[in-house]
Design an enzyme around this catalytic site. Structure first.
Site, PDB file in Angstrom:
ATOM      1  N   GLU A 271      10.402   6.607  -1.546  1.00  0.00           N
ATOM      2  CA  GLU A 271      11.932   5.969  -1.971  1.00  0.00           C
ATOM      3  C   GLU A 271      11.779   5.234  -3.138  1.00  0.00           C
ATOM      4  OE1 GLU A 271      12.776   3.758   1.837  1.00  0.00           O
ATOM      5  OE2 GLU A 271      12.058   5.679   3.359  1.00  0.00           O
TER       6      GLU A 271
ATOM      7  N   CYS B  54      12.800  -0.624  -7.431  1.00  0.00           N
ATOM      8  CA  CYS B  54      11.723  -0.869  -7.012  1.00  0.00           C
ATOM      9  C   CYS B  54      11.244   0.935  -7.500  1.00  0.00           C
ATOM     10  CB  CYS B  54      11.836  -1.323  -6.218  1.00  0.00           C
ATOM     11  SG  CYS B  54      10.001  -1.552  -5.334  1.00  0.00           S
TER      12      CYS B  54
ATOM     13  N   CYS C 171       0.078   4.969   1.294  1.00  0.00           N
ATOM     14  CA  CYS C 171      -0.770   3.699   0.155  1.00  0.00           C
ATOM     15  C   CYS C 171      -2.320   3.974   1.310  1.00  0.00           C
ATOM     16  CB  CYS C 171      -0.017   2.618   0.723  1.00  0.00           C
ATOM     17  SG  CYS C 171      -1.215   1.592  -0.153  1.00  0.00           S
TER      18      CYS C 171
ATOM     19  N   CYS D  98      -2.868  -2.472   4.761  1.00  0.00           N
ATOM     20  CA  CYS D  98      -2.540  -4.339   5.138  1.00  0.00           C
ATOM     21  C   CYS D  98      -1.395  -3.884   6.251  1.00  0.00           C
ATOM     22  CB  CYS D  98      -1.278  -4.857   3.973  1.00  0.00           C
ATOM     23  SG  CYS D  98      -2.231  -4.684   1.997  1.00  0.00           S
TER      24      CYS D  98
ATOM     25  N   CYS E 203       2.121  -4.106   6.276  1.00  0.00           N
ATOM     26  CA  CYS E 203       3.282  -3.194   5.597  1.00  0.00           C
ATOM     27  C   CYS E 203       3.884  -2.007   5.721  1.00  0.00           C
ATOM     28  CB  CYS E 203       2.743  -2.731   4.683  1.00  0.00           C
ATOM     29  SG  CYS E 203       3.252  -1.820   3.215  1.00  0.00           S
TER      30      CYS E 203
ATOM     31  N   CYS F 219      11.781  -4.701   1.461  1.00  0.00           N
ATOM     32  CA  CYS F 219      10.117  -5.321   1.207  1.00  0.00           C
ATOM     33  C   CYS F 219      10.039  -4.814   2.170  1.00  0.00           C
ATOM     34  CB  CYS F 219       9.868  -6.161   1.323  1.00  0.00           C
ATOM     35  SG  CYS F 219      10.294  -6.512  -0.531  1.00  0.00           S
TER      36      CYS F 219
HETATM   37  N1  SAH Z   1       1.256  -1.857  -3.343  1.00  0.00           N
HETATM   38  C1  SAH Z   1       1.685  -2.657  -3.928  1.00  0.00           C
HETATM   39  C2  SAH Z   1       2.645  -2.898  -4.054  1.00  0.00           C
HETATM   40  C3  SAH Z   1       3.760  -2.565  -2.973  1.00  0.00           C
HETATM   41  S1  SAH Z   1       3.454  -3.084  -1.840  1.00  0.00           S
HETATM   42  C4  SAH Z   1       1.258  -4.503  -3.270  1.00  0.00           C
HETATM   43  O1  SAH Z   1       0.771  -4.389  -2.355  1.00  0.00           O
HETATM   44  O2  SAH Z   1       1.731  -5.499  -4.111  1.00  0.00           O
HETATM   45  C5  SAH Z   1       4.653  -4.609  -2.544  1.00  0.00           C
HETATM   46  C6  SAH Z   1       5.033  -6.182  -1.551  1.00  0.00           C
HETATM   47  O3  SAH Z   1       6.041  -5.378  -0.581  1.00  0.00           O
HETATM   48  C7  SAH Z   1       4.099  -6.535  -1.281  1.00  0.00           C
HETATM   49  O4  SAH Z   1       3.579  -7.460  -2.563  1.00  0.00           O
HETATM   50  C8  SAH Z   1       4.115  -7.223   0.411  1.00  0.00           C
HETATM   51  O5  SAH Z   1       4.686  -8.648   0.181  1.00  0.00           O
HETATM   52  C9  SAH Z   1       5.696  -6.601   0.510  1.00  0.00           C
HETATM   53  N2  SAH Z   1       5.610  -5.759   1.604  1.00  0.00           N
HETATM   54  C10 SAH Z   1       5.507  -5.113   2.822  1.00  0.00           C
HETATM   55  N3  SAH Z   1       5.757  -5.096   3.928  1.00  0.00           N
HETATM   56  C11 SAH Z   1       6.845  -5.760   3.990  1.00  0.00           C
HETATM   57  C12 SAH Z   1       7.061  -6.452   4.917  1.00  0.00           C
HETATM   58  N4  SAH Z   1       6.964  -5.674   6.743  1.00  0.00           N
HETATM   59  N5  SAH Z   1       8.068  -7.213   4.638  1.00  0.00           N
HETATM   60  C13 SAH Z   1       8.143  -8.032   3.935  1.00  0.00           C
HETATM   61  N6  SAH Z   1       7.573  -7.447   2.988  1.00  0.00           N
HETATM   62  C14 SAH Z   1       6.562  -6.473   2.612  1.00  0.00           C
HETATM   63 FE1  SF4 Z   2      -0.748  -0.662   0.067  1.00  0.00          FE
HETATM   64 FE2  SF4 Z   2       1.701  -2.323   2.221  1.00  0.00          FE
HETATM   65 FE3  SF4 Z   2      -1.018  -2.858   1.220  1.00  0.00          FE
HETATM   66 FE4  SF4 Z   2       0.514  -2.796  -0.633  1.00  0.00          FE
HETATM   67  S1  SF4 Z   2       0.936  -3.816   1.369  1.00  0.00           S
HETATM   68  S2  SF4 Z   2      -1.500  -2.193  -1.297  1.00  0.00           S
HETATM   69  S3  SF4 Z   2       1.670  -0.529  -0.151  1.00  0.00           S
HETATM   70  S4  SF4 Z   2      -0.476  -1.383   2.040  1.00  0.00           S
END
Ligand code: SAH
Ligand code: SF4
Length: 370
Positions: free
Chosen positions: A96, A109, A116, A120, A123, A345
């Site tokens: 996406e 974006c 991934c 995390c 996420c 996000c």
């Molecule tokens: N992997 C990289 C870039 C992709 S994620 C990273 O982790 O930085 C980019 C951003 O998406 C992360 O900083 C995180 O803050 C945000 N993100 C991921 N899941 C989220 C969620 N459920 N709610 C709000 N922000 C989220």
């Molecule tokens: Fe991967 Fe999501 Fe963690 Fe970014 S925030 S490193 S996309 S698992």
């Protein structure tokens, strides 16, 4: 193998690689300049339309090369103007890409991987598992598709994309070479000409790769911190067990001090109710970031089905922000954009044919504890 599969896709090649490609064909290097402009500034993928390229060379190119972008399978614009594309990459897989208009600015974006490999806890991309790295063509292809959607743009007046953030699906530093090639095209004057200050790589903290990044480029960086101490960050960002906060912030300092200009890092902090949203966490964060040139971006957690975490109230987020502001930090709260089309996000999931067993595990857990 089919003939098409053997063709070289020129879409993902930065200038240096295109020059080498033309030399290998026995052609002059300046052809790279022409082709870059046709592909990226005019959105052309048909060699026959490249009128300043000789017929003989066009015929040669048709045999050995192609310009192939991702296939758009979904293109929707949200009530607030946020536009989301789902782009199919290969069998069953898609990523996406989101364009967020904001006054004069348009921030795209971009995704770097299908899924991934890091997991995390907050996420949704991570919960879907991992398939593979995107190629440079598939990464810049997202910018190419988005920009083509606003054609014609060849008179320079209509520039819908002013900023790019590598904040879509995936961890860009785990797909290093392809991400660097694609970012070089974003900044290339003959392609998209976006300033290095407006191309931002976001990372959850792959420390050795961040050091390598400083050796090859000078884009802006965003650090996904999310917690003010290792104990909590270990729970939210498992990679922290390998590269703890002190090492990550030291690498961030090294990166910034290697830049030719004065620039700040963005510290990203997803605020999760009852987890990392207390004023005490904000005070710890202030202590942790002392002396680091940075601005802080607070992202209220966006809920998704596989997660029990909750979005904090606006009051709690503002209270957190106040502590940071009073300590002198420029702090913004990222407003949720495009959530009616799942473009916010952490809501980007695409379709990932998971090679890990992670997505299966989470779906099972969900079925047991609905
Ligand atoms: N992997 C990289 C870039 C992709 S994620 C990273 O982790 O930085 C980019 C951003 O998406 C992360 O900083 C995180 O803050 C945000 N993100 C991921 N899941 C989220 C969620 N459920 N709610 C709000 N922000 C989220
Ligand atoms: Fe991967 Fe999501 Fe963690 Fe970014 S925030 S490193 S996309 S698992």
């Amino acid at each position: 193998m089919t003939a098409a599969a053997e063709k070289t896709n020129l879409l993902g090649m930065p200038k240096s690689k295109l020059e080498a490609f033309f030399e290998s064909l026995g052609e002059k290097r300046f052809r790279a300049t022409q082709i870059l402009q046709w592909i990226h500034q005019r959105g052309i993928d048909d060699f026959d339309q490249m009128s300043n390229v000789s017929k003989a060379l066009r015929e040669k190119l048709k045999v050995v090369a192609e310009i192939r972008g991702p296939e758009v399978v979904y293109d929707e614009t949200s009530k607030d103007g946020t536009r989301k594309w789902v782009m199919r990459m290969d069998n069953g897989n898609s990523v996406e890409t989101v364009l967020i208009p904001d006054g004069e600015r348009g921030t795209l974006c971009v995704s770097s991987q299908i899924g991934c490999s890091l997991d995390c806890t907050f996420c949704s991309t991570g919960k879907r598992g991992f398939n593979r790295n995107l190629t440079a063509a598939e990464i810049i292809g997202q910018v190419w598709v988005a920009r083509k959607a606003f054609m014609p743009f060849d008179n320079g007046s209509d520039r819908p994309i002013t900023n790019v953030v590598m904040m879509g699906m995936g961890e860009p530093l785990l797909n290093f070479d392809n991400v660097v090639d694609a970012m070089n095209l974003m900044m290339e004057d003959l392609a998209y000409g976006i300033s290095k200050r407006r191309v931002t790589l976001s990372t959850s903290g792959v420390v050795p790769a961040l050091d390598r990044l400083g050796e090859v480029t000078d884009v802006s960086i965003a650090i996904s911190l999310h917690a003010p101490n290792d104990e909590l960050r270990n729970q939210l960002v498992p990679l922290n067990k390998k590269y703890p906060i002190s090492e990550l912030l030291a690498a961030t300092r090294r990166y910034l001090s290697g830049l030719p200009d004065k620039r700040k890092a963005t510290i990203e902090y997803t605020v999760i109710e009852g987890v990392n949203d207390q004023p005490e966490h904000a005070r710890q964060l202030v202590g942790l970031l002392r002396g680091l040139p940075c601005k802080i971006n607070l992202i209220p957690f966006n809920p998704f089905p596989e997660s029990d975490f909750k979005r904090p109230s606006m009051n709690a987020t503002r209270r957190f922000q106040t502590v940071l502001n009073e300590a002198g930090y420029v702090t913004t709260i990222r407003t949720t954009r495009g959530d009616d089309i799942d473009a916010a996000c952490g809501q980007l999931v695409g379709r990932v044919e998971d090679r890990t067993r992670r997505s299966q595990r989470y779906i099972q857990v969900q079925q047991v504890n609905p």
